[in-house]
Design an enzyme around this catalytic site. Structure first.
Site, short mmCIF file in Angstrom:
data_model
loop_
_atom_site.label_atom_id
_atom_site.label_comp_id
_atom_site.label_asym_id
_atom_site.label_seq_id
_atom_site.Cartn_x
_atom_site.Cartn_y
_atom_site.Cartn_z
N ASP A 141 -12.77 -0.96 2.97
CA ASP A 141 -12.26 -1.99 2.06
C ASP A 141 -11.99 -1.40 0.68
O ASP A 141 -12.05 -2.09 -0.33
CB ASP A 141 -13.28 -3.14 1.95
N LYS A 144 -6.23 1.05 -0.29
CA LYS A 144 -5.57 0.88 1.03
C LYS A 144 -4.86 2.15 1.48
O LYS A 144 -4.78 2.40 2.66
CB LYS A 144 -4.61 -0.31 0.99
N ASP A 169 -10.40 -4.00 6.31
CA ASP A 169 -9.92 -5.21 5.65
C ASP A 169 -8.48 -5.02 5.17
O ASP A 169 -8.01 -3.89 4.99
CB ASP A 169 -10.81 -5.55 4.44
N ASN A 170 -7.74 -6.12 4.97
CA ASN A 170 -6.44 -6.13 4.32
C ASN A 170 -5.32 -5.41 5.05
O ASN A 170 -4.43 -4.83 4.42
CB ASN A 170 -6.55 -5.52 2.91
N GLU A 199 -8.54 -13.65 1.28
CA GLU A 199 -9.69 -14.37 0.75
C GLU A 199 -9.27 -15.46 -0.24
O GLU A 199 -8.44 -15.25 -1.12
CB GLU A 199 -10.68 -13.40 0.06
#
Ligand SMILES: CCNc1ncnc2c1ncn2[C@@H]1O[C@H](/C=C/CNC(=O)c2cc(-c3ccc(F)cc3)cc(O)c2O)[C@@H](O)[C@H]1O
Ligand SMILES: [Mg+2]
Length: 214
Positions: A141, A144, A169-170, A199
């Site tokens: 996380d 990126k 994540d993401n 989120e």
């Protein structure tokens, strides 16, 4: 000088959560970020997926890349079996300082090893720091554009074993296209996409679970 977003998030925890109660810390952060000031925590919706993957894996050795304010750190640490080793890596000292206080407020400081530094520097040192360790679970996380590099580094440093689970994540927002390409086109990984939302918003995002096949 004025406080930062991270410091205001910490104040919301100290004001609204109960010391030693991880769930109240999680709820206080989610409430603050939903109603007062958005922050890039994995959040409650994706957090429930994180919880369920964690419960499946029940890791005795876990790694998190990108502690930020410690929200996912608390989510993970509260579900680990007793005696598990959990390492979280954060290179911004201001965020690390906030995260330590959030983790301590939750009463989970004995379960978490927060190491300040860059993942690229620390991953090659993990064997030296923790003995001949392999991670059963890794939560990605952090930046990126560093997911692929650090995944390859984990492989090359012998820190993954057959069955190790990576959860990223993401993968949609902000997005990690080269990471998705890497794990989805690679015979050494079995990947699953968990559709969710960014989120505290209605924007699509999701988590990618990738099992290392050794
Ligand atoms: C240099 C790479 N190695 C690193 N080693 C250690 N810590 C690192 C590293 N990178 C970044 N970090 C830390 O991880 C955290 C960074 C996380 C980056 N996350 C995001 O950019 C992010 C961004 C969004 C987002 C989504 C939509 C938006 F409109 C705006 C933002 C949502 C998220 O869930 C995110 O995770 C910080 O605490 C940073 O100091
Ligand atoms: Mg994130």
């Amino acid at each position: 000088t004025g406080s930062t977003r991270a410091e205001r998030l910490l104040k919301a925890v100290q004001k609204n959560a109960r010391r030693g109660d991880p769930q109240s810390v999680i709820s206080a952060i989610d409430h603050y970020c939903r109603h007062s000031e958005w922050a890039m925590n994995v959040g409650d919706e994706k957090g429930s997926i994180l919880d369920s993957v964690l419960s499946e894996v029940s890791p005795s050795c876990a790694l998190e890349l990108g502690t930020y304010c410690g929200y996912s750190t608390v989510r993970i640490a509260r579900l680990l079996p007793p005696g598990a080793t959990f390492v979280t890596v954060e290179f911004n000292p201001k965020y690390a300082k906030v995260a330590r206080q959030v983790i301590e407020f939750a009463g989970l400081q004995d379960k978490v090893k927060l190491i300040e530094g860059a993942s690229g520097d620390l991953i090659p040192k993990m064997k030296e720091l923790f003995g001949n360790v392999t991670f059963d679970f890794v939560f990605l996380d952090h930046w990126k554009d560093r997911y692929v590099l650090d995944t390859k580094l984990l492989e090359d440093c012998g820190l993954l074993r057959k069955g190790s689970v990576l959860l990223a994540d993401n993968v949609i927002c902000p997005g990690t296209p080269e990471y998705l390409a890497y794990v989805r086109n690679n015979p050494r990984y079995k990947s699953t996409y968990y559709k969710s939302h960014l989120e505290y918003t209605k924007v699509e995002d999701g988590l990618e679970k990738s099992v290392f096949m050794g």
